[in-house]
Motif scaffolding. Structure first.
Motif, PDB file in Angstrom:
ATOM      1  N   LYS A   1     -26.588 -32.626  32.773  1.00  0.00           N
ATOM      2  CA  LYS A   1     -28.479 -32.558  32.083  1.00  0.00           C
ATOM      3  C   LYS A   1     -28.844 -33.265  33.136  1.00  0.00           C
TER       4      LYS A   1
ATOM      5  N   SER B   1     -30.080 -36.962  27.956  1.00  0.00           N
ATOM      6  CA  SER B   1     -29.795 -36.934  29.650  1.00  0.00           C
ATOM      7  C   SER B   1     -28.986 -37.610  30.240  1.00  0.00           C
TER       8      SER B   1
ATOM      9  N   ASP C   1     -33.916 -30.393  33.532  1.00  0.00           N
ATOM     10  CA  ASP C   1     -33.823 -30.160  32.355  1.00  0.00           C
ATOM     11  C   ASP C   1     -35.197 -30.911  31.232  1.00  0.00           C
TER      12      ASP C   1
END
Ligand code: AMP
Length: 282
Positions: free
Chosen positions: A23, A48, A142
């Motif tokens: 991520k 992330s 993201d």
């Protein structure tokens, strides 16, 4: 940690992260990193696997009379700082990489741009929206993290992400302050010793107004004018100080119960333009 100013190389690296199922979060900055940026990086890390930081002083968000030419820069130090914080990738493009000589598009921002910095700094949010739009297309993160310190910027980017379907989540990091309350900013470097000692008055003014509103004050105009006069006498050159609706950023004359607002201030002190805000939540 990798550092690149090249879009193709950056894209290849990001593709690799994504293929590995990571991520990716993104923290755009103009460099001269300080503890405020650090809190964004840390928040990005919490959400992330891979943090990408960009360092780019975007000429399109500076008006001709502003400080583009003198904006503080400390690239080597910034890169070390990112390394220490476990950032995976630092993107350091130059203007040749970021902009074609001739631009055929510009972004028009409506209601969100009519007050606060949008009113005072002509072209500022158009320049930000342009560069952040490009950075989002280049990095395709993201998650992207921005600071509450630039609350109007956050709202403009939030609307842009929604309207242009960027398909990422935004996170807002709280304002990091110095021991005396002054919001950290790369531009604080412009303050002389004497100005630096006065600078926390901006946050104190916000606190006084917040206190009065919490005590039930409905019409804040006289108090905000009085506080601005104190700032003026101390050597500040006032820009704005007001209560604004939390989503549309329109000035509010009368405080209502059970409603969220943002209390925001901007003033020049010597060469530095200082901004700060407090979110008033019910
Ligand atoms: P800048 O490098 O000034 O363009 O800022 C990059 C990002 O850091 C923006 O999202 C800012 O809102 C955020 N930021 C700057 N100063 C602070 C601060 N004192 N606290 C939290 N975020 C900040």
């Amino acid at each position: 940690m990798r550092v690149t100013g090249d879009i193709a190389e950056l894209r290849t690296l990001i593709k690799e992260y994504k293929q590995a199922g990571k991520k990716v979060s993104f923290v755009p900055t103009m460099g001269a990193l300080h503890r405020g940026h650090l809190s964004l990086i840390r928040l990005a890390k919490q959400h992330s696997d891979v943090v990408v930081v960009s360092i780019y002083v975007n000429p399109k968000q500076f008006a001709p009379n502003e400080d583009f030419a003198t904006y503080p820069s400390s690239l080597e130090q910034d890169i070390n700082f990112c390394k220490e914080e476990g950032v995976s990738l630092v993107f350091t493009p130059n203007t040749e990489v970021m902009y074609h000589q001739e631009l055929f598009f510009s972004l028009d921002i409506r209601e969100l741009n009519t007050h606060l910095d949008g009113a005072s700094r002509i072209g500022y949010f158009q320049g930000i929206a342009l560069v952040v739009n490009k950075l989002f297309n280049i990095v395709e993160p993201d998650i992207a993290v921005f600071g509450q310190k630039d609350y109007q910027q956050f709202k403009v980017i939030e609307a842009m992400v929604r309207e242009f379907n960027h398909g990422l989540s935004l996170l807002m990091a709280p304002i990091e302050r110095d021991h005396d309350g002054l919001a950290l900013s790369s531009r604080n470097a412009y303050l002389s010793e004497e100005e630096r000692a006065k600078a926390p008055m901006l946050y104190q003014a916000l606190q006084k107004a917040k206190g009065a509103i919490e005590q039930g004050m409905k019409n804040t105009t006289p108090l905000l004018e009085e506080l601005q006069e104190e700032l003026r006498l101390a050597g500040f050159q006032n820009d704005y100080f007001g209560v604004y609706s939390i989503d549309r950023l329109q000035p509010v004359k009368q405080i209502e119960e059970n409603t969220d607002y943002v209390l925001a201030i901007a003033a020049y002190l010597g060469k530095a333009r200082l901004i700060d805000n407090i979110i008033l939540s019910k």
